[in-house]
Design a protein around this motif. Structure first.
Motif, PDB file in Angstrom:
ATOM      1  N   VAL A  44       0.814  -1.222   0.000  1.00  0.00           N
ATOM      2  CA  VAL A  44       0.000   0.000   0.000  1.00  0.00           C
ATOM      3  C   VAL A  44       0.846   1.270   0.000  1.00  0.00           C
ATOM      4  O   VAL A  44       0.317   2.375  -0.088  1.00  0.00           O
ATOM      5  N   THR A  45       2.166   1.125   0.086  1.00  0.00           N
ATOM      6  CA  THR A  45       3.032   2.301   0.009  1.00  0.00           C
ATOM      7  C   THR A  45       3.843   2.344  -1.282  1.00  0.00           C
ATOM      8  O   THR A  45       4.471   3.363  -1.578  1.00  0.00           O
ATOM      9  N   THR A  46       3.849   1.261  -2.057  1.00  0.00           N
ATOM     10  CA  THR A  46       4.609   1.239  -3.306  1.00  0.00           C
ATOM     11  C   THR A  46       3.717   1.262  -4.546  1.00  0.00           C
ATOM     12  O   THR A  46       4.161   1.677  -5.611  1.00  0.00           O
ATOM     13  N   ASP A  47       2.474   0.830  -4.410  1.00  0.00           N
ATOM     14  CA  ASP A  47       1.560   0.860  -5.547  1.00  0.00           C
ATOM     15  C   ASP A  47       1.147   2.306  -5.820  1.00  0.00           C
ATOM     16  O   ASP A  47       0.731   3.036  -4.910  1.00  0.00           O
ATOM     17  N   LEU A  48       1.252   2.744  -7.056  1.00  0.00           N
ATOM     18  CA  LEU A  48       1.009   4.149  -7.396  1.00  0.00           C
ATOM     19  C   LEU A  48      -0.442   4.570  -7.198  1.00  0.00           C
ATOM     20  O   LEU A  48      -0.726   5.741  -6.955  1.00  0.00           O
ATOM     21  N   LEU A  49      -1.378   3.622  -7.310  1.00  0.00           N
ATOM     22  CA  LEU A  49      -2.784   3.954  -7.078  1.00  0.00           C
ATOM     23  C   LEU A  49      -3.082   4.021  -5.585  1.00  0.00           C
ATOM     24  O   LEU A  49      -3.782   4.909  -5.110  1.00  0.00           O
ATOM     25  N   ALA A  50      -2.523   3.087  -4.822  1.00  0.00           N
ATOM     26  CA  ALA A  50      -2.795   3.041  -3.377  1.00  0.00           C
ATOM     27  C   ALA A  50      -2.062   4.139  -2.619  1.00  0.00           C
ATOM     28  O   ALA A  50      -2.541   4.605  -1.580  1.00  0.00           O
ATOM     29  N   GLY A  51      -0.910   4.574  -3.126  1.00  0.00           N
ATOM     30  CA  GLY A  51      -0.061   5.516  -2.404  1.00  0.00           C
ATOM     31  C   GLY A  51      -0.753   6.764  -1.889  1.00  0.00           C
ATOM     32  O   GLY A  51      -0.651   7.085  -0.702  1.00  0.00           O
ATOM     33  N   PRO A  52      -1.483   7.511  -2.732  1.00  0.00           N
ATOM     34  CA  PRO A  52      -2.132   8.734  -2.241  1.00  0.00           C
ATOM     35  C   PRO A  52      -3.139   8.471  -1.126  1.00  0.00           C
ATOM     36  O   PRO A  52      -3.295   9.290  -0.224  1.00  0.00           O
ATOM     37  N   TYR A  53      -3.821   7.327  -1.183  1.00  0.00           N
ATOM     38  CA  TYR A  53      -4.776   6.994  -0.125  1.00  0.00           C
ATOM     39  C   TYR A  53      -4.032   6.646   1.167  1.00  0.00           C
ATOM     40  O   TYR A  53      -4.468   6.992   2.263  1.00  0.00           O
ATOM     41  N   SER A  54      -2.917   5.968   1.035  1.00  0.00           N
ATOM     42  CA  SER A  54      -2.111   5.621   2.214  1.00  0.00           C
ATOM     43  C   SER A  54      -1.556   6.875   2.885  1.00  0.00           C
ATOM     44  O   SER A  54      -1.347   6.898   4.100  1.00  0.00           O
ATOM     45  N   MET A  55      -1.308   7.908   2.103  1.00  0.00           N
ATOM     46  CA  MET A  55      -0.747   9.144   2.660  1.00  0.00           C
ATOM     47  C   MET A  55      -1.683   9.787   3.679  1.00  0.00           C
ATOM     48  O   MET A  55      -1.261  10.573   4.520  1.00  0.00           O
ATOM     49  N   GLY A  56      -2.970   9.445   3.630  1.00  0.00           N
ATOM     50  CA  GLY A  56      -3.937  10.019   4.546  1.00  0.00           C
ATOM     51  C   GLY A  56      -4.128   9.229   5.822  1.00  0.00           C
ATOM     52  O   GLY A  56      -5.031   9.539   6.601  1.00  0.00           O
ATOM     53  N   ARG A  57      -3.274   8.198   6.053  1.00  0.00           N
ATOM     54  CA  ARG A  57      -3.418   7.358   7.246  1.00  0.00           C
ATOM     55  C   ARG A  57      -2.178   7.449   8.121  1.00  0.00           C
ATOM     56  O   ARG A  57      -1.081   7.736   7.629  1.00  0.00           O
ATOM     57  N   ASN A  58      -2.360   7.161   9.417  1.00  0.00           N
ATOM     58  CA  ASN A  58      -1.222   6.936  10.298  1.00  0.00           C
ATOM     59  C   ASN A  58      -0.754   5.507  10.071  1.00  0.00           C
ATOM     60  O   ASN A  58      -1.539   4.563  10.269  1.00  0.00           O
ATOM     61  N   LEU A  59       0.484   5.339   9.641  1.00  0.00           N
ATOM     62  CA  LEU A  59       0.970   4.011   9.253  1.00  0.00           C
ATOM     63  C   LEU A  59       2.318   3.699   9.900  1.00  0.00           C
ATOM     64  O   LEU A  59       3.205   4.554   9.967  1.00  0.00           O
ATOM     65  N   LEU A  60       2.455   2.476  10.348  1.00  0.00           N
ATOM     66  CA  LEU A  60       3.757   1.895  10.645  1.00  0.00           C
ATOM     67  C   LEU A  60       4.081   1.034   9.439  1.00  0.00           C
ATOM     68  O   LEU A  60       3.453  -0.011   9.215  1.00  0.00           O
ATOM     69  N   CYS A  61       5.005   1.497   8.612  1.00  0.00           N
ATOM     70  CA  CYS A  61       5.240   0.920   7.283  1.00  0.00           C
ATOM     71  C   CYS A  61       6.317  -0.158   7.351  1.00  0.00           C
ATOM     72  O   CYS A  61       7.515   0.147   7.436  1.00  0.00           O
ATOM     73  N   ILE A  62       5.903  -1.398   7.301  1.00  0.00           N
ATOM     74  CA  ILE A  62       6.826  -2.512   7.486  1.00  0.00           C
ATOM     75  C   ILE A  62       6.881  -3.383   6.240  1.00  0.00           C
ATOM     76  O   ILE A  62       5.926  -3.433   5.456  1.00  0.00           O
ATOM     77  N   PHE A  63       8.022  -4.037   6.040  1.00  0.00           N
ATOM     78  CA  PHE A  63       8.140  -5.020   4.964  1.00  0.00           C
ATOM     79  C   PHE A  63       7.803  -6.383   5.545  1.00  0.00           C
ATOM     80  O   PHE A  63       8.426  -6.824   6.519  1.00  0.00           O
ATOM     81  N   SER A  64       6.821  -7.056   4.983  1.00  0.00           N
ATOM     82  CA  SER A  64       6.400  -8.354   5.510  1.00  0.00           C
ATOM     83  C   SER A  64       7.423  -9.430   5.174  1.00  0.00           C
ATOM     84  O   SER A  64       8.269  -9.269   4.288  1.00  0.00           O
ATOM     85  N   LYS A  65       7.323 -10.544   5.905  1.00  0.00           N
ATOM     86  CA  LYS A  65       8.211 -11.680   5.661  1.00  0.00           C
ATOM     87  C   LYS A  65       8.107 -12.172   4.225  1.00  0.00           C
ATOM     88  O   LYS A  65       9.078 -12.651   3.654  1.00  0.00           O
ATOM     89  N   LYS A  66       6.908 -12.028   3.648  1.00  0.00           N
ATOM     90  CA  LYS A  66       6.684 -12.533   2.288  1.00  0.00           C
ATOM     91  C   LYS A  66       7.482 -11.759   1.243  1.00  0.00           C
ATOM     92  O   LYS A  66       7.787 -12.285   0.174  1.00  0.00           O
ATOM     93  N   HIS A  67       7.811 -10.484   1.552  1.00  0.00           N
ATOM     94  CA  HIS A  67       8.415  -9.634   0.534  1.00  0.00           C
ATOM     95  C   HIS A  67       9.799  -9.109   0.896  1.00  0.00           C
ATOM     96  O   HIS A  67      10.428  -8.443   0.078  1.00  0.00           O
ATOM     97  N   ILE A  68      10.277  -9.428   2.103  1.00  0.00           N
ATOM     98  CA  ILE A  68      11.532  -8.813   2.545  1.00  0.00           C
ATOM     99  C   ILE A  68      12.732  -9.310   1.743  1.00  0.00           C
ATOM    100  O   ILE A  68      13.736  -8.616   1.602  1.00  0.00           O
ATOM    101  N   GLU A  69      12.667 -10.492   1.158  1.00  0.00           N
ATOM    102  CA  GLU A  69      13.801 -11.037   0.405  1.00  0.00           C
ATOM    103  C   GLU A  69      13.645 -10.849  -1.097  1.00  0.00           C
ATOM    104  O   GLU A  69      14.416 -11.424  -1.878  1.00  0.00           O
ATOM    105  N   ASN A  70      12.689 -10.054  -1.487  1.00  0.00           N
ATOM    106  CA  ASN A  70      12.452  -9.850  -2.916  1.00  0.00           C
ATOM    107  C   ASN A  70      12.452  -8.351  -3.230  1.00  0.00           C
ATOM    108  O   ASN A  70      11.585  -7.612  -2.769  1.00  0.00           O
ATOM    109  N   PRO A  71      13.467  -7.863  -3.999  1.00  0.00           N
ATOM    110  CA  PRO A  71      14.611  -8.598  -4.540  1.00  0.00           C
ATOM    111  C   PRO A  71      15.697  -8.803  -3.478  1.00  0.00           C
ATOM    112  O   PRO A  71      15.766  -8.017  -2.513  1.00  0.00           O
ATOM    113  N   PRO A  72      16.539  -9.817  -3.631  1.00  0.00           N
ATOM    114  CA  PRO A  72      17.542 -10.154  -2.606  1.00  0.00           C
ATOM    115  C   PRO A  72      18.487  -9.002  -2.273  1.00  0.00           C
ATOM    116  O   PRO A  72      18.885  -8.849  -1.118  1.00  0.00           O
TER     117      PRO A  72
END
Length: 294
Positions: free
Chosen positions: A98-126
């Motif tokens: 929700v912070t890297t998708d260009l469509l979702a980004g502006p909507y995410s900007m309006g929220r209080n977020l703790l922006c974390i990389f999940s286990k599923k995506h932390i190794e991609n790309p290595p």
């Protein structure tokens, strides 16, 4: 670029209102279901007292924060222009989608977020793993600071991802909760040296914006959005002191000093919370599925 802790942006442009106005066009509020609202009264008082509240929720759509606001803001509006509503003040633990998708980004900007990389995506790309790991450590520091300040509401999906369809195609199943995620919030709350309260929250949002069938697919895949009711069910507070004779809290009582036993009990705690969220979700599903437009 989203910092580890991103504060909702309402100036110079009001991104919170932008996102809510967009999502309100596909949420059928009149047929939506809100259950357990008496818990919100308790939560608001606890936060006013300087305590922290963690909402352990299931997760079905990138638009969950906005649907949450569309359902709650009419009942719990901002007390004044200078103050945030209950929904707006909630801090969401957000994955990188929700912070890297260009469509979702502006909507995410309006929220209080703790922006974390999940286990599923932390190794991609290595080659970015080290940078992402460093970012996540900074998120943990920010989270600890917020808990120490007190008076915070944190929404987190301990599953680490969205619910998916049942294999038989009959609705959605609440994804299993990661015991380590539940434990992390308990530890952070304990270190804050102020009370932290834990509540299960069931969210029925998939008819509005279902997740893609593939897990971990490319950002930008085709999605379908529908006009539909949504649902929230706030469950009773989880009393960790009463769970498993207090063996999941610090200063373990006699008989709880065996690590293997504690791990078993912590797994059981995550399953216990998941069971409440799942049962309440099934209740929402039964009430709302007949109301979903074809």
């Amino acid at each position: 670029k989203f910092e580890p802790y991103h504060k909702a942006m309402r100036e110079p442009f009001d991104y919170y209102t932008l996102a809510n106005e967009m999502v309100s066009g596909v949420v059928d509020n009149d047929k939506s279901e809100l259950l357990g609202l008496e818990q919100l009264e308790r939560i608001q008082q606890q936060v006013a007292n300087g305590d922290n509240v963690v909402l352990f929720a299931n997760h079905q759509s990138e638009a969950d924060p906005q649907i949450y606001s569309c359902l709650l803001d009419p009942l719990y509006p901002a007390p004044s222009k200078e103050e945030a509503s209950f929904a707006e003040s909630t801090i969401f633990v957000a994955g990188d989608r929700v912070t890297t998708d260009l469509l979702a980004g502006p909507y995410s900007m309006g929220r209080n977020l703790l922006c974390i990389f999940s286990k599923k995506h932390i190794e991609n790309p290595p080659e970015l793993k080290a940078e992402k790991s460093r970012h996540n450590r900074n998120v943990m520091k920010s989270m600890q600071r917020l808990f120490t300040e007190g008076g915070k509401i944190i929404w987190v999906a301990p599953s680490g991802g969205r619910d998916r369809e049942d294999p038989d195609g009959e609705g959605y199943r609440v994804a299993p909760f990661d015991p380590k995620s539940v434990e992390m919030f308990r530890l952070i709350g304990d270190k804050a040296k102020r009370p932290t309260h834990f509540y299960p929250l069931s969210m029925f949002t998939y008819p509005i914006c279902p997740p893609p069938k593939a897990v971990g697919g490319a950002v930008g895949e085709e999605r379908v959005v529908k006009w539909s009711p949504g649902g929230l069910h706030f469950g009773d507070e989880i009393d960790l002191d009463d769970f498993a004779a207090g063996c999941v809290v610090e200063n373990f009582p006699e008989g709880c000093d065996d690590k293997e036993s504690r791990d078993v009990l912590r797994d059981a705690l995550a399953e216990h919370i998941h069971g409440i969220v799942s049962d309440n979700y099934k209740n929402l599903e039964a009430k709302l599925t007949p109301l979903i437009p074809e």
